[in-house]
Design an enzyme around this catalytic site. Structure first.
Site, short mmCIF file in Angstrom:
data_model
loop_
_atom_site.label_atom_id
_atom_site.label_comp_id
_atom_site.label_asym_id
_atom_site.label_seq_id
_atom_site.Cartn_x
_atom_site.Cartn_y
_atom_site.Cartn_z
N TRP A 194 5.60 -2.83 -6.47
CA TRP A 194 5.23 -1.63 -5.70
C TRP A 194 6.37 -0.62 -5.83
O TRP A 194 7.55 -0.97 -5.64
CB TRP A 194 5.01 -2.02 -4.24
CG TRP A 194 4.65 -0.90 -3.33
CD1 TRP A 194 3.70 0.07 -3.55
CD2 TRP A 194 5.22 -0.63 -2.04
NE1 TRP A 194 3.65 0.91 -2.46
CE2 TRP A 194 4.56 0.51 -1.52
CE3 TRP A 194 6.20 -1.24 -1.26
CZ2 TRP A 194 4.86 1.06 -0.29
CZ3 TRP A 194 6.50 -0.71 -0.03
CH2 TRP A 194 5.84 0.43 0.45
N ASP A 275 7.15 -10.15 0.89
CA ASP A 275 6.43 -8.95 1.33
C ASP A 275 4.97 -9.35 1.46
O ASP A 275 4.29 -9.63 0.46
CB ASP A 275 6.61 -7.84 0.29
CG ASP A 275 5.87 -6.57 0.70
OD1 ASP A 275 5.18 -6.56 1.73
OD2 ASP A 275 5.99 -5.56 -0.03
N LYS A 311 -3.61 -3.05 5.88
CA LYS A 311 -4.81 -3.39 5.11
C LYS A 311 -5.70 -4.39 5.84
O LYS A 311 -6.90 -4.16 6.00
CB LYS A 311 -4.42 -3.94 3.74
CG LYS A 311 -4.29 -2.90 2.67
CD LYS A 311 -3.11 -1.95 2.82
CE LYS A 311 -1.78 -2.60 2.54
NZ LYS A 311 -0.66 -1.63 2.52
N1 PLA Z 1 4.22 -3.70 0.29
C1 PLA Z 1 3.31 -3.58 -0.68
C2 PLA Z 1 3.31 -4.57 -1.78
C3 PLA Z 1 2.37 -2.56 -0.63
O1 PLA Z 1 1.48 -2.46 -1.61
C4 PLA Z 1 2.41 -1.62 0.42
C5 PLA Z 1 1.42 -0.49 0.50
C6 PLA Z 1 3.38 -1.80 1.42
C7 PLA Z 1 4.26 -2.86 1.32
C8 PLA Z 1 3.55 -0.91 2.60
O2 PLA Z 1 2.47 -0.73 3.37
P1 PLA Z 1 2.58 -0.19 4.86
O3 PLA Z 1 3.94 0.34 5.07
O4 PLA Z 1 1.56 0.88 4.93
O5 PLA Z 1 2.28 -1.37 5.70
N2 PLA Z 1 0.97 0.00 -0.72
C9 PLA Z 1 -0.12 1.01 -0.79
C10 PLA Z 1 0.20 2.27 -0.03
C11 PLA Z 1 -1.39 0.45 -0.23
C12 PLA Z 1 1.52 2.94 -0.33
O6 PLA Z 1 1.94 3.03 -1.48
O7 PLA Z 1 2.13 3.34 0.67
C13 PLA Z 1 -0.35 1.32 -2.27
O8 PLA Z 1 -1.28 2.08 -2.58
O9 PLA Z 1 0.37 0.75 -3.12
#
Ligand code: PLA
Length: 465
Positions: A194, A275, A311
């Site tokens: 991510w 995570d 989610k």
């Molecule tokens: N960790 C991972 C692996 C994630 O994909 C995301 C969210 C988070 C943490 C953090 O989410 P939160 O802080 O909202 O609880 N990833 C998303 C959104 C869904 C983003 O990038 O913020 C994504 O589209 O990858």
């Protein structure tokens, strides 16, 4: 050139009854006078640095922020910004991982509405500050959810859990704590991961390195590479794992592979940091998706876990999450918690009450909990069904390539293998928005939009190298 000033104060003193200048005009003018004095200095440096001020025309100065350069949009959230600007009626946002219904609408779970109603009806509820570590009941229930109701670590009080601002905030608080109190400052994150991970941990004061994770050739796990890289990591290094539904690849280790990873981690005293952003979203089962974490807790060793309810409870904007640190003893856990408070207090003082109250209401009530698992499974199943529909449509269309990874990958995303040129083409020609690494959010797709996406992918792979 010295600017001309009109003094509203002088005017008001001369004719108070007709004074049309407000207090804000006076403040503005005082500021302008101050700047005029400063402009004497500016004049000698650069004759073009002029200040003009009058109560009606306002004044212009070079901003102290004039040097600030425009930053690029976020690689994931910026996709939504671009999508929102597109007037096309066929546009499709497959960028951010946010669940949509078959009708393409955001979903508030029924059980969440029910919990909110309960909270609103309860007139005894007040809006006092939560403690620095958040809502105690929420923290307890969150630890139980990820570690299991019968977890010995919980029974032995070896776990400290603090409510944080969703997954991101939990990762950041955990990173800050490690930066201050852990002897190893290096964290290994998977390649790819991510996009926010490297930024979070770098800003927390850790040094970020990567370990091999994904093999583009097999579109699967590079297990050998992973073992080699963790095997050569310095003793004690922190290692970040996605508990399930790896983002962006959708590739997870098998239980057997997790077991091998666990043995390697423990033999080298590496510190696992999980995570967990998608518990329940991968398989539809909260327990199955927590298996990796529970294996590492069952061996009695220490670890960190960042949980997000964005989610799995659809609480995206409520920013509800938790950081748990599993320690060797209850005494250590309580000392760790005392230091977490010192991390949190100067950052945001204490977390918001509403979202955590929703989660606690649902988790502590057997009926609501069961209702939640049903709604969660329905979301996971719809995503899995989208995988099959897209795969079948590409096959029926005769689109070149092996698309079986679409049905093999796990969780919210498909890592399509499309390159950035193909992605740009799909956005330009088909108004399909996705991240440039070729990741698509399957949750943003519906039966109605599968044909459009299939057309776009077909055109991209047959027309763009
Ligand atoms: N960790 C991972 C692996 C994630 O994909 C995301 C969210 C988070 C943490 C953090 O989410 P939160 O802080 O909202 O609880 N990833 C998303 C959104 C869904 C983003 O990038 O913020 C994504 O589209 O990858």
């Amino acid at each position: 050139m010295r600017p001309q000033l009109t003094s509203p104060d002088a005017h008001c003193i001369a004719s108070p009854s007709s004074c049309a200048f407000s207090a804000s005009d006076r403040r503005l003018n005082a500021l302008a006078r101050h700047l005029v004095d400063a402009s004497v200095v500016m004049d000698t440096q650069n004759p073009n640095d002029t200040v003009s001020a009058s109560p009606t025309s306002g004044f212009h100065v070079d901003s102290v922020f004039a040097h600030v350069v425009r930053a690029p949009e976020d690689p994931i959230l910026g996709v939504t910004v671009a999508y929102n600007k597109d007037p096309s009626p066929v546009k499709l946002n497959l960028g951010v991982g946010a669940y949509r219904t078959e009708e393409g609408k955001p979903l508030v779970l029924k059980v969440v509405r029910q919990a909110e109603q309960q909270l609103v009806n309860d007139r005894a509820r007040v809006k006092e500050y939560l403690p620095i570590v958040g809502l105690a009941e929420f923290n307890k229930l969150s630890a139980k959810l990820i570690l299991g109701a019968d977890s010995p670590a919980i029974q032995e009080n070896r776990v400290t859990t603090v409510q944080c601002l969703s997954g991101t905030g939990s990762l950041r608080v955990g990173g800050e704590f490690l930066g201050r109190h852990y002897h190893q400052r290096t964290i290994y994150i998977p390649q790819p991961t991510w996009g926010n991970h490297p930024k979070i941990f770098t800003l927390a004061g850790l040094s970020v390195k990567t370990y091999r994770y994904y093999d583009p050739a097999t579109r699967g796990l590079n297990f050998q590479g992973l073992l080699e890289d963790l095997g050569s990591a310095p003793s004690g290094a922190i290692v970040l794992f996605h508990a399930c539904a790896h983002n962006p690849t959708g590739v997870d280790p098998t239980v057997q592979q997790w077991e091998q990873i666990r043995q390697l981690m423990r033999s080298k005293a590496l510190l696992p940091f999980f995570d967990s952003a998608y518990q329940g979203f991968a398989s539809g089962s909260l327990d199955v998706d927590a298996q990796s974490v529970r294996m590492f807790v069952a061996d009695g060793g220490e670890c960190l876990v960042a949980q997000s309810y964005a989610k799995n409870m659809g609480l995206y904007g409520e920013r509800v999450g938790a950081l748990s640190i599993v320690c060797k003893t209850a005494d250590i856990a309580s000392r760790v918690e005392s230091q977490l408070k010192l991390v949190i207090r100067p950052m945001y003082s204490n977390p918001p009450i509403h979202g955590a109250s929703i989660v606690a209401t649902i988790l502590k009530d057997r009926d609501m909990y069961n209702e939640w698992t049903i709604e969660l499974k329905a979301m996971a199943d719809r995503i899995i069904s989208m995988r099959h529909q897209l795969f079948d449509a590409l096959r029926a269309r005769g689109t070149p390539g092996d698309w079986s990874h679409i049905i093999k990958q796990i969780g919210m995303f498909t890592f399509t293998g499309l390159n950035s040129e193909q992605v740009a083409f799909m956005t330009k020609e088909y108004h399909i928005y996705m991240t440039s690494d070729g990741r698509i959010s399957m949750a943003g797709l519906s039966s109605k939009t599968v044909p459009h996406l299939t057309d776009a992918i077909h055109a991209a792979v047959t027309r763009v190298a």
